[in-house]
Design an enzyme around this catalytic site. Structure first.
Site, mmCIF file in Angstrom:
data_model
loop_
_atom_site.group_PDB
_atom_site.id
_atom_site.type_symbol
_atom_site.label_atom_id
_atom_site.label_comp_id
_atom_site.label_asym_id
_atom_site.label_seq_id
_atom_site.Cartn_x
_atom_site.Cartn_y
_atom_site.Cartn_z
ATOM 1 N N PRO A 272 0.831 -1.207 0.000
ATOM 2 C CA PRO A 272 0.000 0.000 0.000
ATOM 3 C C PRO A 272 0.869 1.261 0.000
ATOM 4 O O PRO A 272 1.945 1.275 0.582
ATOM 5 C CB PRO A 272 -0.778 -0.112 1.313
ATOM 6 C CG PRO A 272 0.032 -1.007 2.169
ATOM 7 C CD PRO A 272 0.805 -1.913 1.277
ATOM 8 N N GLU A 273 0.418 2.309 -0.680
ATOM 9 C CA GLU A 273 1.111 3.597 -0.582
ATOM 10 C C GLU A 273 0.575 4.311 0.666
ATOM 11 O O GLU A 273 -0.415 3.894 1.272
ATOM 12 C CB GLU A 273 0.906 4.403 -1.863
ATOM 13 C CG GLU A 273 1.449 3.627 -3.067
ATOM 14 C CD GLU A 273 1.885 4.477 -4.245
ATOM 15 O OE1 GLU A 273 2.117 5.678 -4.076
ATOM 16 O OE2 GLU A 273 2.021 3.911 -5.340
ATOM 17 N N LYS B 190 4.194 4.236 5.597
ATOM 18 C CA LYS B 190 3.414 3.001 5.503
ATOM 19 C C LYS B 190 3.268 2.320 6.860
ATOM 20 O O LYS B 190 2.818 1.178 6.944
ATOM 21 C CB LYS B 190 4.074 2.072 4.488
ATOM 22 C CG LYS B 190 4.068 2.711 3.093
ATOM 23 C CD LYS B 190 4.949 1.996 2.103
ATOM 24 C CE LYS B 190 5.017 2.834 0.822
ATOM 25 N NZ LYS B 190 5.954 2.276 -0.162
ATOM 26 N N ARG C 158 12.437 -0.777 -8.986
ATOM 27 C CA ARG C 158 11.006 -0.646 -9.283
ATOM 28 C C ARG C 158 10.839 -0.068 -10.678
ATOM 29 O O ARG C 158 11.671 0.711 -11.131
ATOM 30 C CB ARG C 158 10.323 0.289 -8.265
ATOM 31 C CG ARG C 158 10.450 -0.164 -6.817
ATOM 32 C CD ARG C 158 9.664 -1.425 -6.513
ATOM 33 N NE ARG C 158 8.245 -1.241 -6.747
ATOM 34 C CZ ARG C 158 7.398 -0.770 -5.840
ATOM 35 N NH1 ARG C 158 7.823 -0.449 -4.647
ATOM 36 N NH2 ARG C 158 6.116 -0.638 -6.126
#
Ligand SMILES: [Zn+2]
Length: 259
Positions: A2-3, A52, A248
């Site tokens: 999750p961001e 997070k 990423r």
């Protein structure tokens, strides 16, 4: 993963269920029995998020630190709740609600001193009140790493994930490979303000929306983005570039983000 906006939203949603209330804490799975016992019977005084990480604060001066990681989930229900499933790491119950957390990457109790040390390790959170962009901007301006890498470094700024990173760089027309020390300070102030506004939208709608197309109230929506995982740039119609940076995938428009 999750961001940050999803964790702030989780904190916001759980406050009315737990804050100001005495909490019964257990570990149905057994793996967190000692930790649960430390906060059992205590009053939850606040819930907040740092990037997070989710933090539940108790009147005993203890703090429950949760990081969901890839597999973690939070389940909320009103009382009377069903018995917990045996994979629940921690169950927290108030008279009105039950929170079950399964599969967290981190689930631990922090003392005040440990919490302070933990906060020092991370860059300022975009959604914190009051916000403190100066600390993040100073760290970026000191670095020779690409801005795209720095935005994902939680020690620089807390809460930005890959989608927001991609989108904010495109919205500002910023070259993702520009070194942090070469990005003008006023651009970084603008980046902070616009990123914060986008994440506030993310919390409100519980979804990443970066293209300005806000949904009608109550409408459940998927992400709405400009270039993340898209084929063509909405502005210049060029093919979107794809590369790996900090392990990423990064999407960018070589024409619009050449500055
Ligand atoms: Zn373009």
């Amino acid at each position: 993963m999750p961001e940050g906006h999803t964790i702030h939203r989780a904190a916001q949603d759980q406050r009315p269920m737990l804050v100001g209330k005495r909490i019964a804490a257990t570990s149905p799975q057994g793996r967190f029995a000692d930790g649960a016992a430390m906060i059992d019977g205590r009053t939850c005084v606040a819930i907040d998020a740092l990037g997070k990480h989710l933090l539940y604060h108790f009147d005993s001066g203890e703090h429950l630190h949760i990081h969901l990681g890839l597999a973690g989930r939070i389940y909320r229900s009103a009382q009377p709740a069903d018995p917990p499933r045996d994979v629940v790491r921690i169950r927290m119950e108030s008279l009105s609600h039950v929170i079950d957390i399964t599969g967290p990457a981190i689930c631990e109790i922090l003392t005040d001193a440990e919490l302070a040390a933990f906060r020092m390790k991370y860059g300022p959170d975009l959604l914190a009140e009051p916000d403190e962009p100066e600390r993040a901007i100073a760290r970026i301006r000191k670095s020779r790493s690409p801005i795209a890498t720095l935005l994902m470094n939680q020690q620089v700024i807390s809460g930005i994930g890959n989608i927001y990173r991609t989108e904010i760089l495109w919205l500002l027309g910023l070259n993702p490979f520009m070194r942090g020390c070469d990005v003008p300070e006023e651009t970084l102030h603008k980046l902070w303000a616009e990123m914060r506004a986008l994440m506030q939208i993310g919390v409100k709608y519980n979804s990443i929306i970066t293209n300005g197309e806000l949904p009608a109230a109550g409408q459940d929506i998927q992400e709405r983005v400009n270039i993340y995982a898209e084929a063509a740039c909405p502005t210049c119609k060029s093919e979107i570039g794809v590369t790996k940076i900090s392990a990423r995938t990064l999407y960018y428009c070589a024409r619009c983000q050449s500055v």
